[in-house]
Design a protein around this motif. Structure first.
Motif, short mmCIF file in Angstrom:
data_model
loop_
_atom_site.label_atom_id
_atom_site.label_comp_id
_atom_site.label_asym_id
_atom_site.label_seq_id
_atom_site.Cartn_x
_atom_site.Cartn_y
_atom_site.Cartn_z
N VAL A 65 0.80 -1.21 0.00
CA VAL A 65 0.00 0.00 0.00
C VAL A 65 0.85 1.28 0.00
N ARG A 66 2.08 1.21 0.53
CA ARG A 66 2.94 2.39 0.50
C ARG A 66 4.40 1.99 0.75
N VAL A 67 5.27 2.90 0.34
CA VAL A 67 6.71 2.74 0.55
C VAL A 67 7.15 3.86 1.47
N THR A 68 7.91 3.53 2.51
CA THR A 68 8.36 4.53 3.47
C THR A 68 9.87 4.68 3.42
N GLU A 69 10.32 5.86 3.70
CA GLU A 69 11.74 6.20 3.70
C GLU A 69 12.32 5.97 5.10
N PRO A 70 13.64 6.11 5.27
CA PRO A 70 14.26 5.89 6.59
C PRO A 70 13.68 6.80 7.66
N GLY A 71 13.59 6.24 8.87
CA GLY A 71 13.08 6.98 10.02
C GLY A 71 11.98 6.21 10.72
N PRO A 72 11.41 6.78 11.80
CA PRO A 72 10.31 6.12 12.51
C PRO A 72 8.98 6.32 11.77
N HIS A 73 8.15 5.30 11.80
CA HIS A 73 6.86 5.32 11.12
C HIS A 73 5.85 4.52 11.92
N TYR A 74 4.58 4.63 11.50
CA TYR A 74 3.52 3.85 12.13
C TYR A 74 2.75 3.08 11.06
N ARG A 75 2.38 1.87 11.39
CA ARG A 75 1.53 1.03 10.55
C ARG A 75 0.46 0.45 11.46
N LEU A 76 -0.62 0.00 10.86
CA LEU A 76 -1.64 -0.68 11.66
C LEU A 76 -1.03 -1.98 12.19
N PRO A 77 -1.36 -2.36 13.41
CA PRO A 77 -0.73 -3.54 14.02
C PRO A 77 -1.03 -4.84 13.26
N SER A 78 -0.19 -5.84 13.50
CA SER A 78 -0.38 -7.16 12.92
C SER A 78 -1.69 -7.73 13.41
N PRO A 79 -2.39 -8.45 12.66
CA PRO A 79 -2.14 -9.00 11.33
C PRO A 79 -2.64 -8.12 10.20
N ILE A 80 -3.01 -6.87 10.47
CA ILE A 80 -3.58 -6.01 9.43
C ILE A 80 -2.50 -5.55 8.46
N GLU A 81 -1.42 -4.98 8.99
CA GLU A 81 -0.33 -4.51 8.13
C GLU A 81 0.99 -5.10 8.59
N ARG A 82 1.86 -5.33 7.62
CA ARG A 82 3.22 -5.82 7.89
C ARG A 82 4.19 -4.96 7.09
N VAL A 83 5.46 -4.96 7.51
CA VAL A 83 6.48 -4.15 6.84
C VAL A 83 7.65 -5.04 6.44
N ASP A 84 8.05 -4.93 5.16
CA ASP A 84 9.27 -5.56 4.69
C ASP A 84 10.28 -4.44 4.50
N LYS A 85 11.54 -4.68 4.91
CA LYS A 85 12.56 -3.63 4.84
C LYS A 85 13.80 -4.14 4.10
N PRO A 86 13.76 -4.18 2.76
CA PRO A 86 14.96 -4.60 2.03
C PRO A 86 16.03 -3.50 2.06
N LYS A 87 17.28 -3.92 2.05
CA LYS A 87 18.41 -2.98 2.05
C LYS A 87 18.65 -2.52 0.62
N ILE A 88 18.29 -1.27 0.32
CA ILE A 88 18.40 -0.77 -1.05
C ILE A 88 19.75 -0.14 -1.34
N GLN A 89 20.54 0.17 -0.33
CA GLN A 89 21.87 0.75 -0.55
C GLN A 89 22.96 -0.31 -0.65
N GLN A 90 22.64 -1.53 -0.31
CA GLN A 90 23.62 -2.62 -0.34
C GLN A 90 23.93 -3.00 -1.79
N VAL A 91 25.22 -3.11 -2.11
CA VAL A 91 25.62 -3.56 -3.43
C VAL A 91 25.60 -5.09 -3.39
N ARG A 92 24.74 -5.66 -4.21
CA ARG A 92 24.60 -7.11 -4.28
C ARG A 92 25.49 -7.63 -5.39
N ARG A 93 25.90 -8.88 -5.29
CA ARG A 93 26.90 -9.43 -6.19
C ARG A 93 26.52 -10.84 -6.61
#
Length: 184
Positions: A60-88
């Protein structure tokens, strides 16, 4: 004659007969539990991450670095992939130990190929990349990484196509930089 169900007449009622000493505790405990449940929706996205909030499994949305709020589980969940990491991804070999001294395992089934003048060449490459869009990375591509991943297959095909069009001298000496550019 119209029949009235037992639910309508009130015969099926739930009667909770709790001891009177429990009622003050329940009035205190239930609001605390509800408050803790709502507070469990606070999350922090690290400086090298992007948060992708899913509501019942749909992004439903993408959030940037910092503190945020989401509706509690099981309604909303957050995945946080590392986008600055150089993968090989390594093609033609695999690093067993970074060392020192570094140890490698070679895979000739990936690295041996024919050049344009029908010579056999052994070429290994390393593909490095960063995640550009966290939501697309998580939900729009399957099997991106790994030994049979999409990136590895695409890079191997590009390498074979570029090497297969040139003679061996161009690949090894004359147009080595152009080969690298064409593979990109």
């Amino acid at each position: 004659m119209e029949r009235i169900s037992r639910w309508e007449t009130g015969e099926y009622r739930i009667n909770l007969n709790l001891p009177k000493k429990w009622i003050p505790w329940l009035k205190l405990v239930i609001p605390i539990v509800v408050l803790l449940w709502f507070l469990s929706g606070i999350y922090i996205v690290g400086p090298d991450e992007q948060g992708v909030v899913r509501r019942f499994g749909k992004a439903v949305r993408v959030t940037e670095p910092g503190p945020h709020y989401r509706l509690p589980s099981p309604i909303e969940r957050v995945d946080k992939p590392k986008i600055q990491q150089v993968r090989r991804i390594e093609i033609g070999f695999e690093t067993i130990s970074p060392g020192p001294p570094a140890r490698y395992s070679f895979h000739p089934e990936e690295s041996l190929m024919l050049t344009g003048d029908e010579q056999i060449i052994d070429a290994q490459i390393i593909v490095q990349y960063k995640i550009k869009d966290a939501a697309n990375y998580l939900f729009n591509v399957r099997n991106l990484e790994g030994s049979q991943g999409t990136i590895k297959d695409a890079a191997e095909v590009a390498l074979r196509q570029v090497v297969g069009k040139r003679p061996i001298d161009d690949v090894l000496i004359k147009e080595k930089l152009q080969v690298e550019i064409d593979i990109r």
